[in-house]
Design a protein around this motif. Structure first.
Motif, PDB file in Angstrom:
ATOM      1  N   GLY A  71      -0.255  17.785 -23.220  1.00 42.97           N
ATOM      2  CA  GLY A  71       0.402  16.626 -23.801  1.00 42.97           C
ATOM      3  C   GLY A  71       1.416  16.002 -22.862  1.00 42.97           C
ATOM      4  N   HIS A  72       2.545  15.574 -23.448  1.00 43.69           N
ATOM      5  CA  HIS A  72       3.572  14.851 -22.696  1.00 43.69           C
ATOM      6  C   HIS A  72       4.516  15.871 -22.073  1.00 43.69           C
ATOM      7  CE1 HIS A  72       5.654  11.177 -21.683  1.00 43.69           C
ATOM      8  NE2 HIS A  72       6.797  11.700 -22.091  1.00 43.69           N
ATOM      9  N   GLN A  73       4.176  16.329 -20.869  1.00 42.78           N
ATOM     10  CA  GLN A  73       4.934  17.410 -20.244  1.00 42.78           C
ATOM     11  C   GLN A  73       4.648  17.464 -18.756  1.00 42.78           C
ATOM     12  OE1 GLN A  73       2.708  20.218 -19.252  1.00 42.78           O
ATOM     13  NE2 GLN A  73       1.091  18.820 -19.907  1.00 42.78           N
ATOM     14  N   TRP A  74       5.472  18.275 -18.055  1.00 32.62           N
ATOM     15  CA  TRP A  74       5.338  18.481 -16.605  1.00 32.62           C
ATOM     16  C   TRP A  74       4.665  19.827 -16.400  1.00 32.62           C
ATOM     17  CZ3 TRP A  74       7.780  15.545 -12.483  1.00 32.62           C
ATOM     18  CH2 TRP A  74       7.722  16.158 -11.234  1.00 32.62           C
ATOM     19  N   PRO A  75       3.397  19.865 -15.997  1.00 34.20           N
ATOM     20  CA  PRO A  75       2.702  21.149 -15.865  1.00 34.20           C
ATOM     21  C   PRO A  75       3.431  22.126 -14.936  1.00 34.20           C
ATOM     22  CG  PRO A  75       1.142  19.329 -15.713  1.00 34.20           C
ATOM     23  CD  PRO A  75       2.512  18.724 -15.671  1.00 34.20           C
ATOM     24  N   GLY A  76       3.563  23.356 -15.418  1.00 32.32           N
ATOM     25  CA  GLY A  76       4.201  24.396 -14.625  1.00 32.32           C
ATOM     26  C   GLY A  76       5.711  24.427 -14.708  1.00 32.32           C
ATOM     27  N   ASP A  87       5.597  19.176 -26.966  1.00 31.87           N
ATOM     28  CA  ASP A  87       4.532  19.534 -26.034  1.00 31.87           C
ATOM     29  C   ASP A  87       5.085  20.483 -24.977  1.00 31.87           C
ATOM     30  OD1 ASP A  87       2.719  17.838 -27.314  1.00 31.87           O
ATOM     31  OD2 ASP A  87       3.313  16.125 -26.091  1.00 31.87           O
ATOM     32  N   GLN A  88       4.649  21.717 -25.006  1.00 32.70           N
ATOM     33  CA  GLN A  88       5.088  22.684 -24.008  1.00 32.70           C
ATOM     34  C   GLN A  88       4.257  22.518 -22.724  1.00 32.70           C
ATOM     35  OE1 GLN A  88       7.694  24.526 -24.081  1.00 32.70           O
ATOM     36  NE2 GLN A  88       8.260  24.101 -26.195  1.00 32.70           N
ATOM     37  N   PRO A  89       4.831  22.862 -21.571  1.00 28.03           N
ATOM     38  CA  PRO A  89       4.127  22.623 -20.308  1.00 28.03           C
ATOM     39  C   PRO A  89       2.878  23.472 -20.144  1.00 28.03           C
ATOM     40  CG  PRO A  89       6.167  23.851 -19.952  1.00 28.03           C
ATOM     41  CD  PRO A  89       6.191  23.376 -21.359  1.00 28.03           C
ATOM     42  N   PRO A 140       0.843  -1.205   0.000  1.00 30.13           N
ATOM     43  CA  PRO A 140       0.000   0.000   0.000  1.00 30.13           C
ATOM     44  C   PRO A 140       0.877   1.252   0.000  1.00 30.13           C
ATOM     45  CG  PRO A 140      -0.795  -1.586   1.607  1.00 30.13           C
ATOM     46  CD  PRO A 140       0.535  -2.093   1.143  1.00 30.13           C
ATOM     47  N   THR A 141       0.607   2.147  -0.923  1.00 31.36           N
ATOM     48  CA  THR A 141       1.423   3.349  -1.106  1.00 31.36           C
ATOM     49  C   THR A 141       0.512   4.487  -1.538  1.00 31.36           C
ATOM     50  OG1 THR A 141       3.270   1.981  -1.880  1.00 31.36           O
ATOM     51  CG2 THR A 141       3.401   4.332  -2.332  1.00 31.36           C
ATOM     52  N   SER A 142       0.751   5.667  -1.003  1.00 32.58           N
ATOM     53  CA  SER A 142       0.025   6.840  -1.495  1.00 32.58           C
ATOM     54  C   SER A 142       0.553   7.215  -2.875  1.00 32.58           C
ATOM     55  CB  SER A 142       0.196   8.016  -0.534  1.00 32.58           C
ATOM     56  OG  SER A 142      -0.513   7.790   0.663  1.00 32.58           O
ATOM     57  N   VAL A 143      -0.358   7.557  -3.778  1.00 33.47           N
ATOM     58  CA  VAL A 143       0.008   7.859  -5.164  1.00 33.47           C
ATOM     59  C   VAL A 143      -0.718   9.115  -5.620  1.00 33.47           C
ATOM     60  CG1 VAL A 143      -0.034   7.068  -7.567  1.00 33.47           C
ATOM     61  CG2 VAL A 143       0.390   5.419  -5.722  1.00 33.47           C
ATOM     62  N   LEU A 144       0.032  10.029  -6.221  1.00 30.14           N
ATOM     63  CA  LEU A 144      -0.545  11.162  -6.953  1.00 30.14           C
ATOM     64  C   LEU A 144      -0.040  11.062  -8.388  1.00 30.14           C
ATOM     65  CD1 LEU A 144      -1.966  13.886  -7.360  1.00 30.14           C
ATOM     66  CD2 LEU A 144       0.107  15.005  -6.497  1.00 30.14           C
ATOM     67  N   HIS A 145      -0.926  10.760  -9.316  1.00 26.11           N
ATOM     68  CA  HIS A 145      -0.555  10.630 -10.730  1.00 26.11           C
ATOM     69  C   HIS A 145      -1.093  11.845 -11.483  1.00 26.11           C
ATOM     70  CE1 HIS A 145       0.201   7.892 -14.369  1.00 26.11           C
ATOM     71  NE2 HIS A 145      -0.182   9.065 -14.855  1.00 26.11           N
ATOM     72  N   ILE A 146      -0.217  12.512 -12.252  1.00 27.98           N
ATOM     73  CA  ILE A 146      -0.597  13.685 -13.047  1.00 27.98           C
ATOM     74  C   ILE A 146      -0.363  13.359 -14.521  1.00 27.98           C
ATOM     75  CG2 ILE A 146      -0.111  16.117 -13.520  1.00 27.98           C
ATOM     76  CD1 ILE A 146       0.797  16.393 -10.599  1.00 27.98           C
ATOM     77  N   HIS A 147      -1.377  13.639 -15.360  1.00 26.37           N
ATOM     78  CA  HIS A 147      -1.272  13.238 -16.770  1.00 26.37           C
ATOM     79  C   HIS A 147      -2.061  14.194 -17.665  1.00 26.37           C
ATOM     80  CE1 HIS A 147       0.333   9.485 -18.694  1.00 26.37           C
ATOM     81  NE2 HIS A 147      -0.238  10.053 -19.753  1.00 26.37           N
ATOM     82  N   GLY A 148      -1.485  14.506 -18.814  1.00 29.23           N
ATOM     83  CA  GLY A 148      -2.188  15.277 -19.825  1.00 29.23           C
ATOM     84  C   GLY A 148      -3.086  14.387 -20.660  1.00 29.23           C
TER      85      GLY A 148
END
Length: 296
Positions: free
Chosen positions: A263-268, A277-279, A185-193
């Protein structure tokens, strides 16, 4: 005071300054770790691996450690420059490690590149890195976290699938590309475009150089919802951002955040010249991830 006495005092003061500059300790108390970035090396299974470590000027009494894994063809230095973690560490008083993948890639299972081809044991590397820093700085297991971009996100998932090293992970623009039948069991925060064409939401093969063919993103998140005995997700929509958050046993959380038209990027993050793909500016992923980690 005579000229000879003045000369003697000057020589003593000068000698102390030289000894201190050369690293020879004086009788002054140890000022603690130096703030800033250090380039470091670690031998793992006979192989020298490298990483960068950022130490804030004021390290918290109970410090956290964030391991930030770069994307494919990236590097620790590139990740440090692009994603804004040092500023966040200064504000939060935590350590950030930026490891380097072999051939600028991570062996996350079925992806990616030279690290997979050469059978690099990145699980052993990241585990050894964490253990070394925990021992050096007194970091506890429940204050040890991992995040990553793309191939680095996949590596964070592999660590969560195969070990209990991290209390929480935050993959960005990645998915599970390894066996993950019985994770801790693990806490997960997944961020995706939602318009990511390299690591697609639906799990179909992407159009990037890694030919990523992994688990659908929602399924990857559900693996950890099941492992954590989580409640059904509560959906919050603040266009273009949608959050699906589940509370889980033992105060863990599993959260999927999607960003429309991203798209395929790290927001911010820092915009990249020539990138396909720009953030997105709809979300500061780094700030959101640290808030999630700090509450874990």
């Amino acid at each position: 005071m005579s000229p000879r006495r003045i000369l003697s005092v000057v020589l003593v003061v000068t000698s102390l300054a030289v000894l201190t500059a050369c690293g020879i300790p004086s009788d002054r108390p140890d000022p603690g770790p130096r703030a800033g970035t250090e380039s470091r090396a670690l031998e793992v299974e006979g192989v020298t691996r490298t990483y960068r470590l950022y130490i804030p000027a004021e390290l918290a009494a109970d410090p956290a450690l964030v391991v930030m894994m770069h994307g494919g063809v990236g590097s620790g230095q590139q990740a440090e420059r692009a994603y804004g973690w040092n500023d966040e560490a200064d504000a939060g008083g935590f350590l950030v490690a930026y490891p380097d993948g072999e051939n600028r890639t991570w062996n996350a299972g079925d992806c990616c590149g030279g690290a997979v081809r050469d059978g690099v044991d990145d699980v052993a590397f990241i585990t050894s890195l964490v253990e070394a820093l925990q021992n050096e700085f007194g970091v506890s297991g429940d204050r040890t976290f991992a995040t990553g971009m793309s191939n680095g996100a996949m590596m964070s998932y592999r660590m969560a699938c195969e070990t209990d090293v991290f209390a929480a992970i935050a993959p960005v623009a990645g998915t599970i590309v390894t066996a993950c039948d019985n994770p801790a069991p693990t806490s997960v925060l997944h961020i995706h475009g939602l318009t990511d064409s390299q690591v697609r939401m639906d799990g179909e093969p992407g159009d990037g150089i890694g030919d990523v063919d992994g688990m659908p993103v929602a399924d990857a998140v559900d693996v950890f919802r099941s492992a954590g005995a989580c409640d059904a997700a509560v959906i919050t929509e603040e266009p273009p951002v949608t959050t699906r958050a589940s509370d889980c046993a033992d105060d863990r959380r599993v959260v999927l955040v999607t960003v429309a038209d991203a798209g395929h990027q790290w927001p911010g993050s820092v915009p990249r010249e020539g990138a396909m793909d720009q953030p997105s500016d709809a979300l500061d992923a780094t700030a959101a991830i640290w808030e999630f980690f700090d509450a874990a």
